[in-house]
Scaffold this motif. Structure first.
Motif, PDB file in Angstrom:
ATOM      1  N   GLU A  42       0.875  -1.171   0.000  1.00  9.11           N
ATOM      2  CA  GLU A  42       0.000   0.000   0.000  1.00  9.11           C
ATOM      3  C   GLU A  42       0.918   1.228   0.000  1.00  9.11           C
ATOM      4  N   PRO A  43       0.400   2.404  -0.350  1.00  8.75           N
ATOM      5  CA  PRO A  43       1.250   3.601  -0.359  1.00  8.75           C
ATOM      6  C   PRO A  43       2.016   3.782   0.950  1.00  8.75           C
ATOM      7  N   GLY A  44       3.320   4.029   0.832  1.00  5.46           N
ATOM      8  CA  GLY A  44       4.170   4.304   1.981  1.00  5.46           C
ATOM      9  C   GLY A  44       4.666   3.086   2.741  1.00  5.46           C
ATOM     10  N   GLN A  45       4.190   1.898   2.433  1.00  9.19           N
ATOM     11  CA  GLN A  45       4.655   0.716   3.149  1.00  9.19           C
ATOM     12  C   GLN A  45       6.083   0.357   2.732  1.00  9.19           C
ATOM     13  N   ILE A  46       6.771  -0.377   3.607  1.00 10.29           N
ATOM     14  CA  ILE A  46       8.189  -0.676   3.371  1.00 10.29           C
ATOM     15  C   ILE A  46       8.515  -2.144   3.651  1.00 10.29           C
ATOM     16  N   THR A  47       9.628  -2.563   3.106  1.00  8.59           N
ATOM     17  CA  THR A  47      10.370  -3.721   3.585  1.00  8.59           C
ATOM     18  C   THR A  47      11.577  -3.113   4.271  1.00  8.59           C
ATOM     19  N   VAL A  62       6.593  -4.501 -10.977  1.00  8.25           N
ATOM     20  CA  VAL A  62       5.470  -4.839 -11.847  1.00  8.25           C
ATOM     21  C   VAL A  62       4.563  -3.630 -12.049  1.00  8.25           C
ATOM     22  N   GLU A  63       4.266  -2.936 -10.940  1.00 14.01           N
ATOM     23  CA  GLU A  63       3.386  -1.764 -11.028  1.00 14.01           C
ATOM     24  C   GLU A  63       3.660  -0.821  -9.879  1.00 14.01           C
ATOM     25  N   GLY A  64       3.247   0.417 -10.048  1.00 14.12           N
ATOM     26  CA  GLY A  64       3.401   1.428  -9.014  1.00 14.12           C
ATOM     27  C   GLY A  64       4.773   2.083  -9.041  1.00 14.12           C
ATOM     28  N   ARG A  65       5.059   2.816  -7.956  1.00 13.40           N
ATOM     29  CA  ARG A  65       6.328   3.546  -7.848  1.00 13.40           C
ATOM     30  C   ARG A  65       6.871   3.396  -6.444  1.00 13.40           C
ATOM     31  N   GLY A  66       8.198   3.433  -6.360  1.00 16.99           N
ATOM     32  CA  GLY A  66       8.862   3.359  -5.072  1.00 16.99           C
ATOM     33  C   GLY A  66      10.358   3.403  -5.262  1.00 16.99           C
ATOM     34  N   ALA A  67      11.093   2.734  -4.360  1.00 21.73           N
ATOM     35  CA  ALA A  67      12.555   2.762  -4.442  1.00 21.73           C
ATOM     36  C   ALA A  67      13.148   1.604  -3.666  1.00 21.73           C
ATOM     37  N   VAL A  68      14.331   1.186  -4.115  1.00 21.45           N
ATOM     38  CA  VAL A  68      15.190   0.326  -3.305  1.00 21.45           C
ATOM     39  C   VAL A  68      16.079   1.292  -2.540  1.00 21.45           C
ATOM     40  N   THR A  69      16.137   1.152  -1.223  1.00 22.42           N
ATOM     41  CA  THR A  69      16.890   2.071  -0.368  1.00 22.42           C
ATOM     42  C   THR A  69      18.115   1.367   0.213  1.00 22.42           C
ATOM     43  N   LEU A  78      12.123   2.794  -8.385  1.00 19.25           N
ATOM     44  CA  LEU A  78      11.401   1.680  -8.985  1.00 19.25           C
ATOM     45  C   LEU A  78      10.176   2.218  -9.705  1.00 19.25           C
ATOM     46  N   LEU A  79      10.061   1.878 -10.961  1.00 18.88           N
ATOM     47  CA  LEU A  79       8.909   2.202 -11.797  1.00 18.88           C
ATOM     48  C   LEU A  79       8.528   0.924 -12.532  1.00 18.88           C
ATOM     49  N   PRO A  80       7.318   0.823 -13.071  1.00 17.85           N
ATOM     50  CA  PRO A  80       6.957  -0.386 -13.804  1.00 17.85           C
ATOM     51  C   PRO A  80       7.994  -0.695 -14.890  1.00 17.85           C
ATOM     52  N   GLY A  81       8.490  -1.920 -14.855  1.00 16.06           N
ATOM     53  CA  GLY A  81       9.510  -2.345 -15.802  1.00 16.06           C
ATOM     54  C   GLY A  81      10.928  -2.247 -15.279  1.00 16.06           C
ATOM     55  N   SER A  82      11.142  -1.568 -14.141  1.00 20.18           N
ATOM     56  CA  SER A  82      12.490  -1.461 -13.562  1.00 20.18           C
ATOM     57  C   SER A  82      12.918  -2.815 -13.015  1.00 20.18           C
ATOM     58  N   GLU A  95      10.694   0.523  -0.524  1.00 16.43           N
ATOM     59  CA  GLU A  95       9.566   1.324  -0.036  1.00 16.43           C
ATOM     60  C   GLU A  95       8.708   1.796  -1.201  1.00 16.43           C
ATOM     61  N   ALA A  96       7.409   1.756  -0.977  1.00 23.28           N
ATOM     62  CA  ALA A  96       6.453   2.282  -1.955  1.00 23.28           C
ATOM     63  C   ALA A  96       6.359   3.792  -1.792  1.00 23.28           C
ATOM     64  N   ALA A  97       6.118   4.484  -2.893  1.00 25.96           N
ATOM     65  CA  ALA A  97       5.892   5.928  -2.827  1.00 25.96           C
ATOM     66  C   ALA A  97       4.670   6.202  -1.950  1.00 25.96           C
ATOM     67  N   ARG A  98       4.651   7.367  -1.333  1.00 21.20           N
ATOM     68  CA  ARG A  98       3.551   7.719  -0.416  1.00 21.20           C
ATOM     69  C   ARG A  98       2.196   7.831  -1.117  1.00 21.20           C
ATOM     70  N   ASP A  99       2.199   7.943  -2.447  1.00 23.09           N
ATOM     71  CA  ASP A  99       0.950   8.117  -3.183  1.00 23.09           C
ATOM     72  C   ASP A  99       0.707   6.998  -4.202  1.00 23.09           C
ATOM     73  N   SER A 100       1.330   5.825  -3.986  1.00 21.52           N
ATOM     74  CA  SER A 100       1.213   4.773  -4.990  1.00 21.52           C
ATOM     75  C   SER A 100       1.274   3.385  -4.364  1.00 21.52           C
ATOM     76  N   ARG A 101       0.322   2.540  -4.713  1.00 25.16           N
ATOM     77  CA  ARG A 101       0.497   1.120  -4.443  1.00 25.16           C
ATOM     78  C   ARG A 101       1.671   0.650  -5.293  1.00 25.16           C
ATOM     79  N   MET A 102       2.317  -0.429  -4.874  1.00 24.57           N
ATOM     80  CA  MET A 102       3.425  -0.954  -5.665  1.00 24.57           C
ATOM     81  C   MET A 102       3.457  -2.472  -5.535  1.00 24.57           C
ATOM     82  N   VAL A 103       3.828  -3.136  -6.638  1.00 22.58           N
ATOM     83  CA  VAL A 103       4.021  -4.588  -6.654  1.00 22.58           C
ATOM     84  C   VAL A 103       5.402  -4.873  -7.216  1.00 22.58           C
ATOM     85  N   VAL A 104       6.203  -5.636  -6.474  1.00 19.73           N
ATOM     86  CA  VAL A 104       7.511  -6.081  -6.968  1.00 19.73           C
ATOM     87  C   VAL A 104       7.580  -7.597  -6.867  1.00 19.73           C
TER      88      VAL A 104
END
Length: 112
Positions: A42-47, A62-69, A78-82, A95-104
């Motif tokens: 969900e937005p803002g969630q992390i590993t 796979v989808e959404g936006r975030g980053a490997v930290t 991280l963007l779709p296709g990264s 971590e997922a962006a604060r305004d985006s669900r993300m699937v990796v």
């Protein structure tokens, strides 16, 4: 050459699950050498920051936006296709962006 193991196929969209409490970690494939899992954020969630001392890891967005930290280097967006290759022993988090669900999807050595 002899083939070993089974052919495995799934539709990622059928596996996705989300929770407001924390990212959801799901199995995708497994073999004697590799394991593939999926994280749904969900937005803002992390590993949290962690290390695989003996295992390389490949992360595919796979989808959404975030980053490997990381501890001591800039985050990798991280963007779709990264796709990001992480060597064994490198502390990292996701971590997922604060305004985006993300699937990796990530793959690492079996037994991780």
């Amino acid at each position: 050459m002899t083939t070993q193991g089974d052919v495995q196929a799934v539709n990622i969209n059928d596996l996705k699950r989300y929770s407001p409490q924390a990212r959801v970690n799901l199995p995708v494939f497994g073999s004697k050498d590799l394991v593939t899992r999926m994280n749904c954020y969900e937005p803002g969630q992390i590993t949290p920051l962690h290390i695989h001392p003996n295992d390389d890891e490949v992360v595919f967005c796979v989808e959404g936006r975030g980053a490997v930290t990381f501890e001591a280097r800039d985050a990798v967006p991280l963007l779709p296709g990264s796709i990001v290759s992480l060597p064994a022993g490198l502390a990292h988090g996701i971590e997922a962006a604060r305004d985006s669900r993300m699937v990796v999807i990530y793959t690492t050595n079996a037994g991780y």
